[in-house]
Scaffold this motif. Structure first.
Motif, PDB file in Angstrom:
ATOM      1  N   GLN A 286     -45.832   8.739 -11.877  1.00 40.21           N
ATOM      2  CA  GLN A 286     -46.581   7.840 -11.006  1.00 40.21           C
ATOM      3  C   GLN A 286     -48.050   7.791 -11.402  1.00 40.21           C
ATOM      4  O   GLN A 286     -48.553   8.640 -12.135  1.00 40.21           O
TER       5      GLN A 286
ATOM      6  N   ARG B  45     -44.653   3.931  -9.251  1.00 37.45           N
ATOM      7  CA  ARG B  45     -43.782   5.051  -9.631  1.00 37.45           C
ATOM      8  C   ARG B  45     -42.525   4.566 -10.360  1.00 37.45           C
ATOM      9  O   ARG B  45     -41.856   3.642  -9.908  1.00 37.45           O
ATOM     10  N   TYR B  46     -42.246   5.220 -11.492  1.00 37.71           N
ATOM     11  CA  TYR B  46     -40.982   5.038 -12.207  1.00 37.71           C
ATOM     12  C   TYR B  46     -40.136   6.293 -12.011  1.00 37.71           C
ATOM     13  O   TYR B  46     -40.651   7.414 -12.132  1.00 37.71           O
ATOM     14  N   MET B  47     -38.859   6.132 -11.749  1.00 36.75           N
ATOM     15  CA  MET B  47     -37.938   7.268 -11.724  1.00 36.75           C
ATOM     16  C   MET B  47     -37.480   7.533 -13.158  1.00 36.75           C
ATOM     17  O   MET B  47     -37.072   6.603 -13.863  1.00 36.75           O
TER      18      MET B  47
ATOM     19  N   HIS C  39     -38.713  -0.171  -9.749  1.00 36.96           N
ATOM     20  CA  HIS C  39     -39.846   0.747  -9.630  1.00 36.96           C
ATOM     21  C   HIS C  39     -40.294   0.769  -8.170  1.00 36.96           C
ATOM     22  O   HIS C  39     -39.993  -0.143  -7.396  1.00 36.96           O
ATOM     23  N   ARG C  40     -41.015   1.818  -7.810  1.00 32.21           N
ATOM     24  CA  ARG C  40     -41.505   1.960  -6.438  1.00 32.21           C
ATOM     25  C   ARG C  40     -43.001   1.689  -6.373  1.00 32.21           C
ATOM     26  O   ARG C  40     -43.753   2.069  -7.274  1.00 32.21           O
TER      27      ARG C  40
ATOM     28  N   THR D 106     -33.302   8.481   0.825  1.00 30.60           N
ATOM     29  CA  THR D 106     -33.337   8.184  -0.603  1.00 30.60           C
ATOM     30  C   THR D 106     -34.102   9.304  -1.296  1.00 30.60           C
ATOM     31  O   THR D 106     -34.931   9.970  -0.676  1.00 30.60           O
ATOM     32  N   GLU D 107     -33.795   9.524  -2.558  1.00 32.21           N
ATOM     33  CA  GLU D 107     -34.451  10.600  -3.304  1.00 32.21           C
ATOM     34  C   GLU D 107     -34.810  10.095  -4.700  1.00 32.21           C
ATOM     35  O   GLU D 107     -33.930   9.839  -5.516  1.00 32.21           O
ATOM     36  N   ASP D 108     -36.102   9.947  -4.969  1.00 29.66           N
ATOM     37  CA  ASP D 108     -36.541   9.468  -6.282  1.00 29.66           C
ATOM     38  C   ASP D 108     -36.373  10.540  -7.352  1.00 29.66           C
ATOM     39  O   ASP D 108     -36.183  10.233  -8.524  1.00 29.66           O
TER      40      ASP D 108
ATOM     41  N   LEU E 225     -39.274  -0.904  -3.191  1.00 37.66           N
ATOM     42  CA  LEU E 225     -38.566  -0.811  -4.466  1.00 37.66           C
ATOM     43  C   LEU E 225     -38.401  -2.236  -4.983  1.00 37.66           C
ATOM     44  O   LEU E 225     -37.900  -3.105  -4.258  1.00 37.66           O
TER      45      LEU E 225
ATOM     46  N   SER F 104     -40.107  11.812 -11.353  1.00 38.06           N
ATOM     47  CA  SER F 104     -40.746  10.495 -11.456  1.00 38.06           C
ATOM     48  C   SER F 104     -42.095  10.604 -12.153  1.00 38.06           C
ATOM     49  O   SER F 104     -42.704  11.677 -12.210  1.00 38.06           O
TER      50      SER F 104
END
Length: 207
Positions: free
Chosen positions: A147, A201-203, A180-181, A140-142, A81, A145
């Motif tokens: 991606q 990946r964007y949440m 972002h991930r 953790t929980e996105d 992250l 999202s």
């Protein structure tokens, strides 16, 4: 049958080179925080510590301890992250020394706190490292999202981020957090930059 995340969790780990919407469930991770350039020795040491724990879990049956519900699986890839410091956000160009990160390696669902504690014990015996004290085991929980699969150098990621931002705007979505991930499907020590595969990946949330 061995659980291969590339085959059995394609939706999360093998997206296409165009943005897509995905729902990411709660997941368990070994994770460690830091600040600064990911090309630094400190960053590489943190990655190594995470892998020492991930493989400690993976190899437990061979060490005479089989966690309840254990199954054969491929170790999950490194994830991160990423964010910037307040100072870093003021700059017109990216200063990697101003990066804030939490890097992590996902763990299978059978890994409980008890199993994680056992992994710490094994890792400390095999190769003691002060950074082990900075690692936490947490969930953790996105959630919802967007991606995309980015192929190429890490420094070219902004091109893929722009595609994602347009998709988000066109689909009445909004980015939930500045972080972002990134999920690293390739080993940069073995793969040339032009062929590196990274999930970005964007949440998001719906407007």
């Amino acid at each position: 049958m061995k659980h291969e995340w590339r085959k059995h969790e394609k939706e999360l780990y093998m997206p296409k080179q165009k943005p897509q919407l995905v729902s990411v469930p709660e997941q368990k991770f070994f994770m460690i925080e830091g600040k600064g350039n990911p090309n630094s020795h400190e960053f590489q040491e943190k990655v190594a510590v995470l892998y020492s724990l991930a493989y400690a879990v993976r190899m437990m049956p061979k060490q005479g301890y089989t966690p309840e519900g254990y199954f054969e699986y491929t170790v999950y890839p490194l994830e991160g992250l990423w964010d910037l410091t307040e100072e870093g956000r003021k700059l017109n160009t990216l200063d990697k020394d101003e990066l804030l990160y939490t890097i992590m390696i996902r763990q299978p669902d059978f890994v409980t706190k008890q199993v994680a504690d056992k992994a710490f014990e094994v890792a400390r015996k095999k190769k003691p490292h002060p950074l082990l004290d900075e690692v936490v085991f947490d969930t953790t929980e996105d959630g919802l999202s967007v991606q995309i699969l980015h192929i190429g150098p890490y420094d070219d990621e902004p091109l893929s981020f722009e595609k994602m931002k347009k998709f988000i705007e066109d689909n009445n979505l909004e980015i939930r957090t500045l972080r972002h991930r990134e999920i690293y499907l390739s080993d940069p020590r073995k793969v040339e930059p032009a062929k590196l595969k990274t999930v970005l990946r964007y949440m998001v949330k719906r407007l």
